[in-house]
Design an enzyme around this catalytic site. Structure first.
Site, mmCIF file in Angstrom:
data_model
loop_
_atom_site.group_PDB
_atom_site.id
_atom_site.type_symbol
_atom_site.label_atom_id
_atom_site.label_comp_id
_atom_site.label_asym_id
_atom_site.label_seq_id
_atom_site.Cartn_x
_atom_site.Cartn_y
_atom_site.Cartn_z
ATOM 1 N N MET A 1 -10.209 -2.387 4.393
ATOM 2 C CA MET A 1 -9.662 -2.166 5.741
ATOM 3 C C MET A 1 -9.860 -0.695 6.126
ATOM 4 S SD MET A 1 -6.591 -4.812 6.294
ATOM 5 C CE MET A 1 -5.265 -3.867 5.639
ATOM 6 N N GLY A 2 -10.799 -0.028 5.442
ATOM 7 C CA GLY A 2 -11.134 1.348 5.829
ATOM 8 C C GLY A 2 -10.125 2.362 5.307
ATOM 9 N N TYR A 3 -10.209 3.590 5.879
ATOM 10 C CA TYR A 3 -9.422 4.738 5.430
ATOM 11 C C TYR A 3 -9.604 4.891 3.916
ATOM 12 C CZ TYR A 3 -6.281 8.469 6.602
ATOM 13 O OH TYR A 3 -5.754 9.713 6.849
ATOM 14 N N HIS A 62 -10.485 5.763 0.075
ATOM 15 C CA HIS A 62 -10.157 6.796 -0.906
ATOM 16 C C HIS A 62 -10.964 6.518 -2.173
ATOM 17 C CE1 HIS A 62 -7.689 3.755 -2.772
ATOM 18 N NE2 HIS A 62 -6.999 3.602 -1.652
ATOM 19 N N HIS A 82 -11.325 2.964 -3.477
ATOM 20 C CA HIS A 82 -12.340 2.115 -2.825
ATOM 21 C C HIS A 82 -13.736 2.485 -3.321
ATOM 22 C CE1 HIS A 82 -9.195 2.091 0.472
ATOM 23 N NE2 HIS A 82 -9.416 0.805 0.307
ATOM 24 N N GLU A 115 -7.668 -4.637 -9.003
ATOM 25 C CA GLU A 115 -6.536 -5.297 -9.675
ATOM 26 C C GLU A 115 -5.200 -4.806 -9.129
ATOM 27 O OE1 GLU A 115 -6.831 -4.787 -13.919
ATOM 28 O OE2 GLU A 115 -8.134 -6.528 -14.119
ATOM 29 N N LYS A 116 -5.228 -3.663 -8.441
ATOM 30 C CA LYS A 116 -3.956 -3.125 -7.936
ATOM 31 C C LYS A 116 -3.263 -4.147 -7.036
ATOM 32 C CE LYS A 116 -1.945 0.483 -5.216
ATOM 33 N NZ LYS A 116 -1.909 -0.279 -3.948
ATOM 34 N N GLN A 176 -3.213 -10.656 -4.473
ATOM 35 C CA GLN A 176 -4.375 -10.918 -3.617
ATOM 36 C C GLN A 176 -5.580 -11.342 -4.467
ATOM 37 O OE1 GLN A 176 -5.641 -8.442 -0.120
ATOM 38 N NE2 GLN A 176 -7.055 -7.548 -1.568
ATOM 39 N N ARG A 185 -1.571 4.582 1.182
ATOM 40 C CA ARG A 185 -0.184 4.902 1.552
ATOM 41 C C ARG A 185 0.326 6.176 0.907
ATOM 42 N NH1 ARG A 185 2.307 -1.160 1.113
ATOM 43 N NH2 ARG A 185 1.319 -1.936 2.993
HETATM 44 O O1 PAF Z 1 -7.211 -5.447 0.351
HETATM 45 C C1 PAF Z 1 -7.561 -5.276 1.534
HETATM 46 O O2 PAF Z 1 -7.914 -4.177 1.964
HETATM 47 C C2 PAF Z 1 -7.519 -6.463 2.487
HETATM 48 O O3 PAF Z 1 -6.450 -7.314 2.206
HETATM 49 C C3 PAF Z 1 -8.839 -7.244 2.542
HETATM 50 C C4 PAF Z 1 -9.149 -7.892 1.199
HETATM 51 C C5 PAF Z 1 -9.974 -6.323 2.943
HETATM 52 C C6 PAF Z 1 -8.743 -8.371 3.575
HETATM 53 O O4 PAF Z 1 -8.494 -7.879 4.856
#
Ligand code: PAF
Length: 283
Positions: A30-32, A34, A37, A148-149, A153, A187
């Site tokens: 979802m961008g932003y 760090h 990612h 894994e954090k 999900q 965050r």
């Molecule tokens: O973990 C995320 O950033 C989001 O939940 C994802 C997997 C990109 C889905 O919008």
């Protein structure tokens, strides 16, 4: 780096690669971005011939009153970070492009979407599984990398992929941590200096859980020890401590004869931090 803002552009890009026999790995974000990612991006680049990142702040996974409008965004910085990593393409759709059909079809994994964080954030995981399915259908990756954090999900996406025979492999990347052990998260920048210092307690509590499991402690003993460790941070408000089966997230009981996972959700002021530790079977 190819920047694709439409589904047609990313589809054509991936089609060309696949025609040439190349494999593709996707990192949905979802961008932003760090460092956490970027570690996922590096894992994608190691796994496949072509690495793609998607940047899409998905409105359907935010509940009423959640931080959709204030969700941090910095497209220019994200693109320059991805370019520096040598990623091959970025998919950056608008909400209108992503949800052009305005239909009401959803993908849901009910046994996993309504428990733990899902019980606190109604509809959140249905939004995640639906958008991730759309991303998989649009990008058609051979691999997709998740951290894994966000353990619930990750578990839910793995289950969805198995249940729906989705033709790709999910790659789980270990939680990426700051030098002092705090799990990296967008965050963290919202923590005050004092909260930031106290937030390292999550990793210490997980260390304690792992040590106690290795010493043969019961689920109840570990739960109590984790809570008492977290209580050492004066501004930590413990939202949940859960010790679950690492594969199904079902409640687990001692002895730990299967992999289990300790899941923490702790609020510091307005910032909710989550963290997790997988514990190997104690046999
Ligand atoms: O973990 C995320 O950033 C989001 O939940 C994802 C997997 C990109 C889905 O919008």
């Amino acid at each position: 780096m190819i920047i694709c803002r439409t589904k047609a552009e990313i589809r054509n890009t991936v089609r060309t690669w696949k025609k040439a026999g190349e494999t593709v790995a996707l990192v949905p974000t979802m961008g932003y971005l760090h460092e956490g990612h970027l570690c996922l991006v590096r894992a994608a680049a190691r796994k496949a011939d072509r690495a793609v990142a998607s940047i899409f702040v998905n409105p359907t996974q935010f509940g009423p009153g959640e931080d959709l409008s204030s969700y941090p965004r910095d497209e220019k910085r994200d693109l320059s970070l991805l370019e520096a990593e040598g990623i091959h393409a970025v998919f950056l759709p608008s909400v209108e492009e992503m949800y052009a059909s305005a239909g009401d079809t959803h993908v849901e994994v009910p046994s996993l979407s309504g428990i733990l964080q899902g019980a606190l954030r109604l509809g959140h995981f249905r939004g995640v599984s639906t958008v991730v399915t759309k991303l998989f259908n649009i990008v058609t990756p051979d691999f997709a990398v998740f951290g894994e954090k966000d353990y619930q999900q990750l578990t839910l996406i793995r289950q969805m992929v198995r249940d729906l025979d989705m033709p790709l492999e999910i790659i789980a990347h270990p939680t990426v941590r700051e030098a002092d052990g705090l799990a990296m998260s967008s965050r963290n920048v919202r923590l005050s200096n004092d909260q930031r210092a106290e937030a390292t307690v999550l990793n210490r509590a997980l260390d304690r859980a792992e040590a106690l499991a290795a010493a043969g402690s019961s689920v109840q003993e570990i739960d109590a020890a984790v809570r008492s460790c977290l209580a050492e941070a004066p501004s930590a408000e413990v939202k949940s401590v859960d010790i679950r089966d690492a594969e199904t997230l079902a409640e687990c009981s001692s002895p730990f004869d299967r992999p289990s996972v300790v899941l923490l959700a702790v609020r510091f002021g307005t910032v909710l931090l989550i963290d997790q530790r997988v514990i190997a079977p104690q046999t």
